[in-house]
Design a protein around this motif. Sequence first.
Motif, PDB file in Angstrom:
ATOM      1  N   VAL A   1      -3.959  18.228   6.555  1.00  0.00           N
ATOM      2  CA  VAL A   1      -2.552  18.483   6.263  1.00  0.00           C
ATOM      3  C   VAL A   1      -2.436  18.828   4.781  1.00  0.00           C
ATOM      4  CG1 VAL A   1      -0.273  17.415   6.129  1.00  0.00           C
ATOM      5  CG2 VAL A   1      -1.754  16.974   8.113  1.00  0.00           C
ATOM      6  N   PRO A   2      -1.657  19.842   4.401  1.00  0.00           N
ATOM      7  CA  PRO A   2      -1.545  20.221   2.986  1.00  0.00           C
ATOM      8  C   PRO A   2      -1.059  19.069   2.102  1.00  0.00           C
ATOM      9  CG  PRO A   2      -0.603  21.923   4.392  1.00  0.00           C
ATOM     10  CD  PRO A   2      -0.895  20.753   5.285  1.00  0.00           C
ATOM     11  N   ASP A   3      -1.566  19.062   0.880  1.00  0.00           N
ATOM     12  CA  ASP A   3      -1.090  18.156  -0.185  1.00  0.00           C
ATOM     13  C   ASP A   3      -1.311  16.682   0.121  1.00  0.00           C
ATOM     14  OD1 ASP A   3      -0.116  20.432  -1.590  1.00  0.00           O
ATOM     15  OD2 ASP A   3       1.711  20.388  -0.381  1.00  0.00           O
ATOM     16  N   THR A   4      -2.371  16.358   0.856  1.00  0.00           N
ATOM     17  CA  THR A   4      -2.648  14.947   1.156  1.00  0.00           C
ATOM     18  C   THR A   4      -3.797  14.379   0.315  1.00  0.00           C
ATOM     19  OG1 THR A   4      -4.099  15.618   2.970  1.00  0.00           O
ATOM     20  CG2 THR A   4      -1.827  15.082   3.526  1.00  0.00           C
ATOM     21  N   LEU A   5      -4.725  15.208  -0.132  1.00  0.00           N
ATOM     22  CA  LEU A   5      -5.902  14.695  -0.831  1.00  0.00           C
ATOM     23  C   LEU A   5      -5.566  13.992  -2.146  1.00  0.00           C
ATOM     24  CD1 LEU A   5      -8.745  17.312  -0.203  1.00  0.00           C
ATOM     25  CD2 LEU A   5      -8.386  15.084   0.859  1.00  0.00           C
ATOM     26  N   PRO A   6      -4.650  14.507  -2.973  1.00  0.00           N
ATOM     27  CA  PRO A   6      -4.358  13.781  -4.225  1.00  0.00           C
ATOM     28  C   PRO A   6      -3.857  12.361  -3.996  1.00  0.00           C
ATOM     29  CG  PRO A   6      -3.570  16.038  -4.378  1.00  0.00           C
ATOM     30  CD  PRO A   6      -3.977  15.834  -2.954  1.00  0.00           C
ATOM     31  N   SER A   7      -2.917  12.193  -3.049  1.00  0.00           N
ATOM     32  CA  SER A   7      -2.412  10.842  -2.780  1.00  0.00           C
ATOM     33  C   SER A   7      -3.482   9.978  -2.131  1.00  0.00           C
ATOM     34  CB  SER A   7      -1.166  10.908  -1.899  1.00  0.00           C
ATOM     35  OG  SER A   7      -1.426  11.606  -0.696  1.00  0.00           O
ATOM     36  N   LEU A   8      -4.333  10.577  -1.285  1.00  0.00           N
ATOM     37  CA  LEU A   8      -5.433   9.824  -0.694  1.00  0.00           C
ATOM     38  C   LEU A   8      -6.371   9.309  -1.773  1.00  0.00           C
ATOM     39  CD1 LEU A   8      -7.263   8.861   1.625  1.00  0.00           C
ATOM     40  CD2 LEU A   8      -8.242  11.160   1.698  1.00  0.00           C
ATOM     41  N   CYS A   9      -6.758  10.154  -2.702  1.00  0.00           N
ATOM     42  CA  CYS A   9      -7.679   9.741  -3.764  1.00  0.00           C
ATOM     43  C   CYS A   9      -7.075   8.649  -4.642  1.00  0.00           C
ATOM     44  CB  CYS A   9      -8.079  10.945  -4.611  1.00  0.00           C
ATOM     45  SG  CYS A   9      -9.202  12.087  -3.762  1.00  0.00           S
ATOM     46  N   GLU A  10      -5.779   8.717  -4.836  1.00  0.00           N
ATOM     47  CA  GLU A  10      -5.123   7.666  -5.623  1.00  0.00           C
ATOM     48  C   GLU A  10      -5.272   6.313  -4.950  1.00  0.00           C
ATOM     49  OE1 GLU A  10      -0.723   6.566  -7.506  1.00  0.00           O
ATOM     50  OE2 GLU A  10      -1.053   8.477  -6.482  1.00  0.00           O
ATOM     51  N   ARG A  11      -5.097   6.279  -3.634  1.00  0.00           N
ATOM     52  CA  ARG A  11      -5.269   5.019  -2.909  1.00  0.00           C
ATOM     53  C   ARG A  11      -6.720   4.560  -2.944  1.00  0.00           C
ATOM     54  NH1 ARG A  11      -1.640   3.342   0.893  1.00  0.00           N
ATOM     55  NH2 ARG A  11      -2.943   1.448   0.869  1.00  0.00           N
ATOM     56  N   LEU A  12      -7.668   5.494  -2.809  1.00  0.00           N
ATOM     57  CA  LEU A  12      -9.080   5.122  -2.839  1.00  0.00           C
ATOM     58  C   LEU A  12      -9.458   4.529  -4.192  1.00  0.00           C
ATOM     59  CD1 LEU A  12     -10.767   8.176  -1.045  1.00  0.00           C
ATOM     60  CD2 LEU A  12      -9.945   6.032  -0.054  1.00  0.00           C
ATOM     61  N   ARG A  13      -8.889   5.054  -5.257  1.00  0.00           N
ATOM     62  CA  ARG A  13      -9.169   4.501  -6.589  1.00  0.00           C
ATOM     63  C   ARG A  13      -8.598   3.105  -6.736  1.00  0.00           C
ATOM     64  NH1 ARG A  13      -7.450   9.544  -8.294  1.00  0.00           N
ATOM     65  NH2 ARG A  13      -5.457   8.638  -8.964  1.00  0.00           N
ATOM     66  N   GLN A  14      -7.436   2.884  -6.177  1.00  0.00           N
ATOM     67  CA  GLN A  14      -6.767   1.594  -6.326  1.00  0.00           C
ATOM     68  C   GLN A  14      -7.500   0.471  -5.598  1.00  0.00           C
ATOM     69  OE1 GLN A  14      -2.835   2.379  -4.830  1.00  0.00           O
ATOM     70  NE2 GLN A  14      -2.134   3.402  -6.716  1.00  0.00           N
ATOM     71  N   GLN A  15      -8.123   0.779  -4.465  1.00  0.00           N
ATOM     72  CA  GLN A  15      -8.816  -0.238  -3.660  1.00  0.00           C
ATOM     73  C   GLN A  15     -10.220   0.259  -3.312  1.00  0.00           C
ATOM     74  OE1 GLN A  15      -5.058  -0.517  -1.005  1.00  0.00           O
ATOM     75  NE2 GLN A  15      -6.079  -2.494  -0.717  1.00  0.00           N
ATOM     76  N   PRO A  16     -11.131   0.211  -4.257  1.00  0.00           N
ATOM     77  CA  PRO A  16     -12.442   0.837  -4.081  1.00  0.00           C
ATOM     78  C   PRO A  16     -13.398   0.108  -3.145  1.00  0.00           C
ATOM     79  CG  PRO A  16     -12.348  -0.312  -6.179  1.00  0.00           C
ATOM     80  CD  PRO A  16     -10.968  -0.368  -5.614  1.00  0.00           C
ATOM     81  N   ASP A  17     -13.035  -1.080  -2.664  1.00  0.00           N
ATOM     82  CA  ASP A  17     -13.949  -1.833  -1.810  1.00  0.00           C
ATOM     83  C   ASP A  17     -13.546  -1.845  -0.347  1.00  0.00           C
ATOM     84  OD1 ASP A  17     -15.668  -2.525  -3.911  1.00  0.00           O
ATOM     85  OD2 ASP A  17     -14.347  -4.167  -4.504  1.00  0.00           O
ATOM     86  N   VAL A  18     -12.520  -1.105   0.010  1.00  0.00           N
ATOM     87  CA  VAL A  18     -12.117  -1.016   1.415  1.00  0.00           C
ATOM     88  C   VAL A  18     -13.216  -0.296   2.196  1.00  0.00           C
ATOM     89  CG1 VAL A  18     -10.439  -0.010   3.013  1.00  0.00           C
ATOM     90  CG2 VAL A  18      -9.663  -1.078   0.878  1.00  0.00           C
ATOM     91  N   GLY A  19     -13.540  -0.811   3.366  1.00  0.00           N
ATOM     92  CA  GLY A  19     -14.601  -0.208   4.160  1.00  0.00           C
ATOM     93  C   GLY A  19     -14.147   0.951   5.014  1.00  0.00           C
ATOM     94  N   LEU A  20     -12.893   0.903   5.482  1.00  0.00           N
ATOM     95  CA  LEU A  20     -12.396   1.939   6.379  1.00  0.00           C
ATOM     96  C   LEU A  20     -10.897   2.107   6.153  1.00  0.00           C
ATOM     97  CD1 LEU A  20     -13.028   3.840   8.811  1.00  0.00           C
ATOM     98  CD2 LEU A  20     -12.391   1.940  10.310  1.00  0.00           C
ATOM     99  N   TRP A  21     -10.496   3.352   5.936  1.00  0.00           N
ATOM    100  CA  TRP A  21      -9.083   3.705   5.817  1.00  0.00           C
ATOM    101  C   TRP A  21      -8.658   4.454   7.081  1.00  0.00           C
ATOM    102  CZ3 TRP A  21      -6.038   2.345   1.667  1.00  0.00           C
ATOM    103  CH2 TRP A  21      -6.698   1.918   0.509  1.00  0.00           C
ATOM    104  N   LEU A  22      -7.520   4.064   7.633  1.00  0.00           N
ATOM    105  CA  LEU A  22      -6.986   4.728   8.819  1.00  0.00           C
ATOM    106  C   LEU A  22      -5.703   5.470   8.450  1.00  0.00           C
ATOM    107  CD1 LEU A  22      -7.297   1.900  11.525  1.00  0.00           C
ATOM    108  CD2 LEU A  22      -9.033   3.480  10.691  1.00  0.00           C
ATOM    109  N   ALA A  23      -5.634   6.724   8.802  1.00  0.00           N
ATOM    110  CA  ALA A  23      -4.452   7.538   8.554  1.00  0.00           C
ATOM    111  C   ALA A  23      -3.929   8.090   9.865  1.00  0.00           C
ATOM    112  CB  ALA A  23      -4.781   8.674   7.587  1.00  0.00           C
ATOM    113  N   GLY A  24      -2.767   8.715   9.814  1.00  0.00           N
ATOM    114  CA  GLY A  24      -2.227   9.360  10.988  1.00  0.00           C
ATOM    115  C   GLY A  24      -2.741  10.785  11.118  1.00  0.00           C
ATOM    116  N   HIS A  25      -2.420  11.402  12.249  1.00  0.00           N
ATOM    117  CA  HIS A  25      -2.797  12.793  12.455  1.00  0.00           C
ATOM    118  C   HIS A  25      -1.720  13.509  13.250  1.00  0.00           C
ATOM    119  CE1 HIS A  25      -4.138  11.187  16.382  1.00  0.00           C
ATOM    120  NE2 HIS A  25      -3.968  12.435  16.831  1.00  0.00           N
ATOM    121  N   VAL A  26      -1.741  14.818  13.188  1.00  0.00           N
ATOM    122  CA  VAL A  26      -0.829  15.656  13.959  1.00  0.00           C
ATOM    123  C   VAL A  26      -1.643  16.340  15.048  1.00  0.00           C
ATOM    124  CG1 VAL A  26       0.775  17.589  13.909  1.00  0.00           C
ATOM    125  CG2 VAL A  26       0.643  16.027  11.942  1.00  0.00           C
ATOM    126  N   ALA A  27      -1.308  16.078  16.297  1.00  0.00           N
ATOM    127  CA  ALA A  27      -1.986  16.720  17.417  1.00  0.00           C
ATOM    128  C   ALA A  27      -1.328  18.074  17.671  1.00  0.00           C
ATOM    129  CB  ALA A  27      -1.903  15.851  18.665  1.00  0.00           C
TER     130      ALA A  27
END
Length: 304
Positions: free
Chosen positions: A101-127
């Motif tokens: 989905v457009p424009d999602t990677l910057p916000s995703l990376c921000e979350r990954l930086r904030q919690q660097p020890d999470v093992g699995l992130w679950l997001a939604g999707h558009v079918a």
Amino acid sequence: MTMSAKPLLSVVIPTYNYAGVLPRAVESVLAQATSEVELWVVDDGSTDDTPAVCAALSQRHGAAFQCVRQTNAGPSAARNNGVQLAQGRYVLLLDADDELVPDTLPSLCERLRQQPDVGLWLAGHVAVQPDGRERAHPASTVPGDALQRLRGYLLDKDIGLGHGSCVFLRELLLERPYPEHLRHSEDIPVFAYCLTQRQVEVLDLMLARIHKHPGSLRHNAEAARKVGLTLVDEVFLKLPAGLQSLKPAYRAQRCLSLFRTCLLAGEKSGARDYYREALRTDWRVLFKWSYTRKAIRLWGLPGK
């Protein structure tokens, strides 16, 4: 990102004979990739125009587009190869016929930086259906307890996981590679492992557009039967002792799933075999009325 810096996120796209749609997947990543994101395409020995498409993409994007070609070995081998090549702390596996989905990677990376020890992130999707209809599917909620997460994924089916809408800690994918001897349901052992080993977090965003394709019921039945009950042992192979208590229930559930798959494909003999095995594994499957009704109707029909 300097040459010596490692990316935060590696997007890996395995592909086999998807020359027509591969550019869409690649462009959906590179159009929004920050300096923290790298992209790898792994061509699993495609026999169509994929090499030429990759050459054109490389010419257009330069060093931002990284592609390797391997002898055809299946999607598991392609994913494992991509994970080995990846340098990011996290890995997002995107199928070649899907897109971000457009424009999602910057916000995703921000979350990954904030919690660097999470093992699995679950997001939604558009079918996205073949006729263009779209439907948003938010990420599943997950309990904090690993046993309950595994039960929710394998048995209760209220935790949905899929490539393109999950982000993995790379070291977990190195610990539990995709089983290359399986050519169907090969993602289930990996999802089960990653879902239970570390903290799991949910992202309030739609990460991928997943394009749905009509499939052959008979082909799916043949592929599923080749894997058969081997999948059960593969799922629990690397799980700790505290999670092994769910194995018998999952075996019975797998038998019922194969029963239904064979039934839909018109393979009555195989359906009967798997329902009998489900009963031998756990007689309580009789109380799963949707399957029991199908079994009663099946035994009332002449065999194939």
